[in-house]
Design a protein around this motif. Sequence first.
Motif, PDB file in Angstrom:
ATOM      1  N   MET A 172     -37.916  46.357 -44.403  1.00 18.23           N
ATOM      2  CA  MET A 172     -37.459  45.479 -43.325  1.00 18.23           C
ATOM      3  C   MET A 172     -38.456  45.482 -42.168  1.00 18.23           C
ATOM      4  SD  MET A 172     -33.292  45.798 -43.126  1.00 18.23           S
ATOM      5  CE  MET A 172     -33.010  44.090 -42.610  1.00 18.23           C
ATOM      6  N   THR A 211     -40.895  42.295 -41.716  1.00 21.53           N
ATOM      7  CA  THR A 211     -40.642  41.408 -40.581  1.00 21.53           C
ATOM      8  C   THR A 211     -41.887  41.284 -39.707  1.00 21.53           C
ATOM      9  OG1 THR A 211     -38.351  42.163 -40.659  1.00 21.53           O
ATOM     10  CG2 THR A 211     -39.000  40.873 -38.755  1.00 21.53           C
ATOM     11  N   SER A 249     -44.447  39.154 -41.662  1.00 19.90           N
ATOM     12  CA  SER A 249     -44.107  37.734 -41.639  1.00 19.90           C
ATOM     13  C   SER A 249     -44.470  37.139 -40.273  1.00 19.90           C
ATOM     14  CB  SER A 249     -42.617  37.593 -41.919  1.00 19.90           C
ATOM     15  OG  SER A 249     -42.193  36.272 -41.767  1.00 19.90           O
ATOM     16  N   ALA A 307     -32.767  45.294 -34.380  1.00 16.74           N
ATOM     17  CA  ALA A 307     -32.085  44.594 -35.467  1.00 16.74           C
ATOM     18  C   ALA A 307     -32.013  45.482 -36.715  1.00 16.74           C
ATOM     19  CB  ALA A 307     -32.805  43.282 -35.774  1.00 16.74           C
ATOM     20  N   ARG A 364     -29.338  48.183 -36.419  1.00 14.97           N
ATOM     21  CA  ARG A 364     -27.996  47.622 -36.683  1.00 14.97           C
ATOM     22  C   ARG A 364     -27.810  47.383 -38.177  1.00 14.97           C
ATOM     23  NH1 ARG A 364     -29.288  44.620 -32.059  1.00 14.97           N
ATOM     24  NH2 ARG A 364     -29.676  42.686 -33.216  1.00 14.97           N
ATOM     25  N   ALA A 365     -28.884  46.917 -38.822  1.00 13.94           N
ATOM     26  CA  ALA A 365     -28.807  46.618 -40.259  1.00 13.94           C
ATOM     27  C   ALA A 365     -28.483  47.858 -41.079  1.00 13.94           C
ATOM     28  CB  ALA A 365     -30.126  46.016 -40.734  1.00 13.94           C
ATOM     29  N   LEU A 397     -35.786  35.023 -35.948  1.00 12.56           N
ATOM     30  CA  LEU A 397     -35.723  36.433 -36.323  1.00 12.56           C
ATOM     31  C   LEU A 397     -35.072  36.578 -37.706  1.00 12.56           C
ATOM     32  CD1 LEU A 397     -36.169  39.431 -35.682  1.00 12.56           C
ATOM     33  CD2 LEU A 397     -33.940  39.446 -34.560  1.00 12.56           C
ATOM     34  N   LEU A 452     -35.080  34.461 -40.136  1.00 10.77           N
ATOM     35  CA  LEU A 452     -36.017  34.029 -41.167  1.00 10.77           C
ATOM     36  C   LEU A 452     -37.123  35.065 -41.367  1.00 10.77           C
ATOM     37  CD1 LEU A 452     -36.747  31.752 -43.112  1.00 10.77           C
ATOM     38  CD2 LEU A 452     -38.176  30.782 -41.298  1.00 10.77           C
ATOM     39  N   GLU A 453     -37.622  35.617 -40.257  1.00  9.73           N
ATOM     40  CA  GLU A 453     -38.693  36.605 -40.399  1.00  9.73           C
ATOM     41  C   GLU A 453     -38.185  37.871 -41.092  1.00  9.73           C
ATOM     42  OE1 GLU A 453     -40.613  36.883 -36.508  1.00  9.73           O
ATOM     43  OE2 GLU A 453     -41.927  35.209 -37.026  1.00  9.73           O
ATOM     44  N   MET A 454     -36.922  38.231 -40.835  1.00  9.28           N
ATOM     45  CA  MET A 454     -36.377  39.411 -41.515  1.00  9.28           C
ATOM     46  C   MET A 454     -36.225  39.155 -43.010  1.00  9.28           C
ATOM     47  SD  MET A 454     -33.610  41.169 -38.920  1.00  9.28           S
ATOM     48  CE  MET A 454     -33.945  42.865 -39.441  1.00  9.28           C
ATOM     49  N   LEU A 505     -28.829  42.798 -51.181  1.00 12.88           N
ATOM     50  CA  LEU A 505     -28.989  43.966 -50.320  1.00 12.88           C
ATOM     51  C   LEU A 505     -29.650  43.577 -48.994  1.00 12.88           C
ATOM     52  CD1 LEU A 505     -28.889  47.195 -50.540  1.00 12.88           C
ATOM     53  CD2 LEU A 505     -31.317  47.024 -51.141  1.00 12.88           C
ATOM     54  N   VAL A 506     -30.711  42.784 -49.093  1.00 14.35           N
ATOM     55  CA  VAL A 506     -31.446  42.357 -47.901  1.00 14.35           C
ATOM     56  C   VAL A 506     -30.560  41.501 -47.006  1.00 14.35           C
ATOM     57  CG1 VAL A 506     -33.354  40.888 -47.097  1.00 14.35           C
ATOM     58  CG2 VAL A 506     -33.692  42.465 -49.016  1.00 14.35           C
ATOM     59  N   ALA A 529     -27.897  43.535 -45.157  1.00 14.60           N
ATOM     60  CA  ALA A 529     -28.521  44.255 -44.046  1.00 14.60           C
ATOM     61  C   ALA A 529     -28.858  43.294 -42.908  1.00 14.60           C
ATOM     62  CB  ALA A 529     -29.780  44.974 -44.531  1.00 14.60           C
ATOM     63  N   THR A 530     -29.379  42.124 -43.259  1.00 16.25           N
ATOM     64  CA  THR A 530     -29.765  41.154 -42.227  1.00 16.25           C
ATOM     65  C   THR A 530     -28.547  40.659 -41.450  1.00 16.25           C
ATOM     66  OG1 THR A 530     -31.633  40.462 -43.581  1.00 16.25           O
ATOM     67  CG2 THR A 530     -30.990  38.980 -41.806  1.00 16.25           C
ATOM     68  N   ARG A 556     -25.775  42.315 -40.890  1.00 18.53           N
ATOM     69  CA  ARG A 556     -25.411  43.386 -39.943  1.00 18.53           C
ATOM     70  C   ARG A 556     -26.382  43.389 -38.759  1.00 18.53           C
ATOM     71  NH1 ARG A 556     -24.640  46.266 -44.749  1.00 18.53           N
ATOM     72  NH2 ARG A 556     -26.541  47.494 -44.506  1.00 18.53           N
ATOM     73  N   ALA A 557     -27.670  43.140 -39.056  1.00 15.29           N
ATOM     74  CA  ALA A 557     -28.677  43.157 -38.001  1.00 15.29           C
ATOM     75  C   ALA A 557     -28.415  42.087 -36.952  1.00 15.29           C
ATOM     76  CB  ALA A 557     -30.069  42.945 -38.612  1.00 15.29           C
ATOM     77  N   LEU A 558     -27.882  40.954 -37.385  1.00 16.71           N
ATOM     78  CA  LEU A 558     -27.766  39.814 -36.480  1.00 16.71           C
ATOM     79  C   LEU A 558     -26.427  39.754 -35.761  1.00 16.71           C
ATOM     80  CD1 LEU A 558     -29.527  37.220 -38.728  1.00 16.71           C
ATOM     81  CD2 LEU A 558     -30.433  38.273 -36.660  1.00 16.71           C
ATOM     82  N   ARG A 559     -25.471  40.535 -36.235  1.00 16.58           N
ATOM     83  CA  ARG A 559     -24.196  40.578 -35.520  1.00 16.58           C
ATOM     84  C   ARG A 559     -24.404  41.274 -34.179  1.00 16.58           C
ATOM     85  NH1 ARG A 559     -20.499  40.227 -40.288  1.00 16.58           N
ATOM     86  NH2 ARG A 559     -20.732  37.991 -40.609  1.00 16.58           N
ATOM     87  N   PRO A 592     -24.679  43.642 -31.217  1.00 19.93           N
ATOM     88  CA  PRO A 592     -24.714  45.110 -31.132  1.00 19.93           C
ATOM     89  C   PRO A 592     -23.417  45.622 -30.501  1.00 19.93           C
ATOM     90  CG  PRO A 592     -26.253  44.098 -29.558  1.00 19.93           C
ATOM     91  CD  PRO A 592     -25.715  42.998 -30.421  1.00 19.93           C
ATOM     92  N   GLU A 593     -22.898  46.772 -31.033  1.00 21.51           N
ATOM     93  CA  GLU A 593     -21.621  47.264 -30.499  1.00 21.51           C
ATOM     94  C   GLU A 593     -21.790  47.802 -29.074  1.00 21.51           C
ATOM     95  OE1 GLU A 593     -20.842  49.969 -33.830  1.00 21.51           O
ATOM     96  OE2 GLU A 593     -21.910  48.317 -34.794  1.00 21.51           O
TER      97      GLU A 593
END
Lengths: 202, 202
Positions: free
Chosen positions: A161, A165, A168, A192, A195-196, B157, B159-161, B188-189, B192-193, B195-198, B200-201
């Motif tokens: 990742m 990233t 890219s 990111a 979080r992932a 972001l 797309l790059e991930m 899998l990717v 993860a992505t 989760r990454a984009l949701r 942050p807690e």
Amino acid sequence: MTEAPAPRRRGRPRDADLEDRVFDAVLEVYSETSWRGFTLDAVGRRARVGRAALYRRWSSKDDLLVQALEARSPLPVPIDTGALRSDLVELARQLLRGYRTTPGLVSLRVALDARANPELLARLIHTLNRSRVLAARTIVHRAVERGELPADTSATLLLEMVTGTVLSHALFALATPDQNVDDDYAELVVDATIRALRRPES
Amino acid sequence: MTEAPAPRRRGRPRDADLEDRVFDAVLEVYSETSWRGFTLDAVGRRARVGRAALYRRWSSKDDLLVQALEARSPLPVPIDTGALRSDLVELARQLLRGYRTTPGLVSLRVALDARANPELLARLIHTLNRSRVLAARTIVHRAVERGELPADTSATLLLEMVTGTVLSHALFALATPDQNVDDDYAELVVDATIRALRRPES
């Protein structure tokens, strides 16, 4: 990371100088051509080193290429800042900086050429990729111990990742590279990625 | 580049056949050489097309290369499965499949060569990269409307991930490509992505 960074200039100063000139020539020749155009003779001409001296030191173009990339690639040095986020930011910054340099671009070119050359691919992965994999594993291991990541976090996915990233971004973003922008981007990618990798809430 | 774009002769079978042979030759020649070794003459020889016919149709190697990549690249077709996860899985699978093909590898090679050729880089980004960016924006837009992603999600972001992670996997993973393994990896990717984009807690 167990090994200390090896002193790159082994032996007598004259040899070290020759090695430097040859490695520079390897990167220049390879970045202008591809695997096909890359020959010991072309490197010798560029480095102004005779065939005999070149062939005495390197037995094949695989050898020469892998050694030059190992010596010149901006590989991540051991990173230990005490926290997951700052470890990963340092890793992402080193990787992104690397892809902005000639050795970084040459190593990508070699990775592409190596798709049709399994032996070269294996050597490349076992040398260049190895230090990144070790760096990622160490960072993940410490983060798990500190309770910052779940115990079953995949260091491979984390590395793919982060590496992917920034790669890219380096390849497809049109903007002129800027160190500060790159450094900020590394933080964005790391936040990111963290979080992932945290447990899905489900 | 001042010349007007050559009229596209899609119509008669004879021209379509010539175009096919030429585009095949472009990909073959480019994947063996780099920008430097890639010439209209080399393509003509490989495609068994005379200089006159080639130069009548394509005015420069930039033109020829970009047209061949556009025609042959496995670019994401519009994706609309009704949900974020399945949209992204389809995108990731298309991208990963693309990097396993000759046109995909050639487009990476061109992206590397274009680092030293700003005009080519701009054309490449505005053609090849554009359809991916549009695909990602459309997917994010619909996901935001369905409440699956925060409104300020960065499509770039995302797309790059996704692109980067599958690219890194295609380039540096040693395993022999396997369609089923790749398809699982895409999931899998994507998980993860997402989760990454949701949000942050924090």
